[in-house]
Enzyme design. Structure first.
Site, mmCIF file in Angstrom:
data_model
loop_
_atom_site.group_PDB
_atom_site.id
_atom_site.type_symbol
_atom_site.label_atom_id
_atom_site.label_comp_id
_atom_site.label_asym_id
_atom_site.label_seq_id
_atom_site.Cartn_x
_atom_site.Cartn_y
_atom_site.Cartn_z
ATOM 1 C CG ASP B 98 -1.698 1.269 1.399
ATOM 2 O OD1 ASP B 98 -2.058 1.867 0.368
ATOM 3 O OD2 ASP B 98 -1.960 1.673 2.547
ATOM 4 C CG ASP B 100 -2.028 6.877 2.369
ATOM 5 O OD1 ASP B 100 -2.170 7.983 1.814
ATOM 6 O OD2 ASP B 100 -2.805 6.419 3.217
ATOM 7 C CG ASP B 289 0.625 1.979 5.800
ATOM 8 O OD1 ASP B 289 1.356 2.114 6.802
ATOM 9 O OD2 ASP B 289 -0.613 1.990 5.844
#
Lengths: 371, 386
Positions: B98, B100, B289
């Site tokens: 992920d 972000d 992440d």
């Protein structure tokens, strides 16, 4: 089918397991007749716990058959010990010895004609046996391809599976990783294979469904008692912080009563008692109060505790029951070595095994005081 | 969010799902499903621990309930609907990454527009993909725009399915360059009694540093000597003497650096490699992440569903189309592009979506529905009474 030296040297391989099956030997009968394999099986576990390896101290004493069959016996013994630490140690020891043998085999194979071709194992066979086929490949560009490749490439998933937790040198971030393969040198490959063997050996251990009081287990009681004692000598006891005199091991209870009868304790006796009481979490004031009505003088207690508490429970644990027996302090009362061969381990075991609502002596004492 | 706005959005999400084909992940019946419904108030309660059996046909479920957010588990389970992790019976899990935009280094969310943040995030995604493809050799990566502030990558290769959280943590540290032992990039080899320091050039961070070193040496060879010396002395710890030694070695033995030999050029070359290593980590690392990757029970947005905080499609992206992918154009649901609707805004607002930038002052405005949905889902606008 004849037992080959290779079966005996690498008993965790599928081929060796098949040989065991084909010999038609019944392990129960083996144990009941107290065949040499049983003794060698015990040695296997004993050496694993004490020396971190499983090869025989006197290899010439054993036949191939004893050596091979000692492996399933050892697995039963380890299962009956009922200790994850023992399984862990045993599997690591089997792996260590296997890798040493493999290195010997590879050295022999590289140098000259093998004297006993059916004794040795080659890397490719081991890798295939461990289910790592295709996950490990020698580096193509090796100076002497036939002899001993210096570098290997391991599929990254397999690498992470085997290497995670082995230490900083094994951190993936510090590795040459390319196209899904991690580069390792020859020695490192052995280390990873050792991890894979350890896992293979530990698979299925401890056995489920062995009845501790019947059949093989009952027959192996003598061996198990011996091994349990060794295990508890070696095991560091987890932190105990509970005082329940009714669960003290008999030898410690004897010492307490002796002191309470006004008999002067010998130095080793006092040391043992103090080390035990410190080991179960008591501080000097508590011990002075606990031993208030005894031959022990508060000053002597405080002096000894100060020195013991420098590193409580690790540096100065009380001696094992076996050591205590050489001083005539422990007499294996009520056969308590069967539970554990160390006063602290025994006490911890008793604490864990007791369902009763115990009251810590210290809480009880506090209540008494306030009333 | 007021009830009118909420009901409108729920209805339009249902319309979207009615027409959309939302492809399911493999082994959808072995995964846990979760969703956040449109509920009053600001609180979000996730309904999770549901199996496909509980939901029935996922497509019908989505049309019927039109949830605000939809998730499925990276993991596969024996009993995905069991209420505790222990009882589910973990079988393995996809590896999820992920990125972000909120957590990118050198990007200040307060100073940067949504579009710029997403562009920076796509750069980070390219760096991540370079690790996943060149280093890890993963194929068949599912790249997904999250519909919000970033990108997800799903890896479904067999060999990673059983990795535990610690092993996944090793992968995280690798792509983030965390705990990289820059000294360890140079190993000592002994050949015929002599020892030699060699850069680990066969892969990993060592290869990246080597690539950097090679391009630097190429650059140095093309510069006039004084410029080359200046270039070298700009590195910490390299003075004139060391710079001259390095240049001399490059001239005398140009092949040495190619082979990763760290002897030719003296201690200066090793200082150079060290300085380059820090720079390479800084420039190449992908700031993923961590918990998303290491949590083997994680729920992740369903590709093809709508993000309830933007109204954008959680958009799967073909690898070859990644370069040209424009999240604020390509993730706008077509369903919401055919009409204008009236919304009310309280604060001056600017929004760039679908290629248009619209500025709105407080009041009621008729705007393209995609922009209306975007602002309403973010809580920046309310549905105006019809």
């Amino acid at each position: 089918m004849a037992i080959t030296p290779r079966d005996a040297r690498y008993p965790f391989l599928a081929a060796a397991r098949e040989t065991v099956t084909e010999t038609g030997v019944d392990l129960g009968t083996l144990v009941a007749n107290d065949e040499p394999a049983v003794d060698r099986g015990r040695e296997r576990v004993e050496r694993a716990l004490l020396a971190g390896r499983v090869d025989a101290e006197t290899p010439d004493e054993w036949r191939l058959e004893d050596e091979l069959l000692s492996y399933p016996i050892a697995r039963i013994l380890v299962s009956l010990l009922d200790s994850p630490a023992a399984v862990e140690k045993y599997a690591a020891a089997e792996a260590k010895t296997a890798i040493e043998r493999l290195k010997d085999d590879l050295d022999t194979a590289g140098s000259e004609l093998r004297s006993t071709p059916d004794a040795s194992l080659d890397r490719a066979t081991l890798i295939a046996e461990l289910g790592l086929d295709g996950a490990i490949t020698p580096e193509a560009d090796t100076p002497q391809p036939a002899a001993a490749p210096e570098w290997f490439w391991i599929e990254v998933g397999t690498y992470l599976d085997l290497a995670t937790g082995l230490g900083d040198d094994w951190r993936l971030v510090n590795r040459e990783l390319s196209d899904g393969q991690v580069r390792v040198d020859r020695e490192e490959l052995f280390r990873l294979l050792r991890a894979a063997i350890r896992r293979r050996v530990a698979e299925g251990l401890p056995f489920e469904g062995l009845d501790k009081d019947e059949g093989i287990a009952a027959e192996l009681e003598a061996e198990l008692t011996e091994l349990r004692r060794l295990l508890s000598e070696r095991t560091t006891v987890g932190e105990i912080d509970f005082v329940a005199r009714e669960l003290f091991p008999p030898c410690i209870e004897n010492l307490l009563q002796k002191a309470e009868d006004g008999i002067e304790l010998e130095a080793i006796e006092q040391f043992t008692l103090m080390a035990f009481l410190t080991g179960i979490g008591m501080d000097a004031d508590e011990i002075v109060a606990f031993c208030g009505e005894s031959s022990l003088d508060p000053e002597g207690i405080r002096y000894q505790i100060e020195y013991l508490q420098a590193d409580r429970g690790t540096q100065y644990p009380p001696p094992s029951c076996e050591t205590l027996s050489t001083y005539g302090i422990c007499h294996n009362e009520d056969d308590h070595w069967k539970v554990a061969g160390h006063p602290l381990a025994y006490y911890q075991h008793q604490l864990e095994a007791t369902d009763d609502d115990l009251v810590d002596w210290r809480e009880q004492a506090a209540v008494d005081d306030s009333e | 969010m007021d009830e009118r706005t909420r009901e409108y959005l729920r209805g339009r999400f249902a319309d979207y799902y009615r027409a959309a084909e939302t492809p399911l992940p493999p082994a959808a019946n072995e995964r846990e499903w979760g969703h956040i419904p449109w509920t009053p108030g600001s609180g979000t309660t996730m309904v999770r621990h549901q199996s496909q059996l509980d939901l029935g046909d996922i497509g019908e479920f989505l049309t019927r309930t039109a949830p605000r957010h939809v998730y499925f588990s990276a993991a596969r389970y024996d009993d995905p609907g069991a209420s505790t992790m222990g009882a589910k019976g973990w079988r393995g899990a996809d590896l999820i990454f992920d990125l972000d935009a909120d957590h990118l280094p050198r990007v200040d969310p307060a100073e940067t527009s949504y579009k710029e943040m997403l562009a920076a995030c796509k750069d980070a995604l390219q760096r991540l993909l370079s690790f996943l493809e060149a280093d890890f050799g993963f194929t068949g990566l599912r790249i997904v725009f999250s519909g919000g502030r970033g990108y997800h990558v799903h890896v479904r290769t067999d060999s990673i399915q059983s990795l535990d959280s610690d092993a996944r943590g090793e992968i995280v540290d690798y792509v983030r360059g965390r705990d990289l032992d820059t000294d360890g990039l140079i190993r000592v080899a002994s050949t015929g009694g002599a020892t030699q320091r060699l850069l680990r050039t066969e892969g990993g961070w060592g290869r990246r540093v080597h690539d950097e070193l090679r391009s630097l040496t190429t650059e140095l060879r093309e510069l006039p000597e004084t410029d080359a010396l200046d270039r070298l002395t700009s590195f910490d710890g390299i003075g004139e003497g060391r710079a001259e030694t390095i240049l001399g070695a490059l001239a005398a033995n140009p092949q040495a650096i190619e082979r990763g030999n760290m002897e030719a050029g003296g201690p200066g070359i090793r200082l150079l490699a060290d300085a380059l290593a820090d720079r390479v980590v800084d420039e190449h690392a992908a700031p993923i992440d961590e918990p998303v990757t290491t949590d083997t029970h994680r729920l992740i947005r369903l590709p093809g569903s709508l993000h309830g905080g933007s109204g954008l499609v959680v958009t799967p992206i073909d690898r070859e189309n990644l370069d040209s992918f424009e999240p604020l154009v390509d993730a706008v649901p077509e369903r919401f592009t055919t009409q204008d609707i009236a919304i009310e805004v309280e604060e001056p607002t600017e929004v760039a979506l679908g290629g248009d930038t619209i500025k709105l002052n407080p009041g009621v405005h008729s705007v393209p529905e995609s922009i209306a949905v975007f602002l309403m889902t973010r809580g920046d606008a309310a549905k105006a009474p019809a």
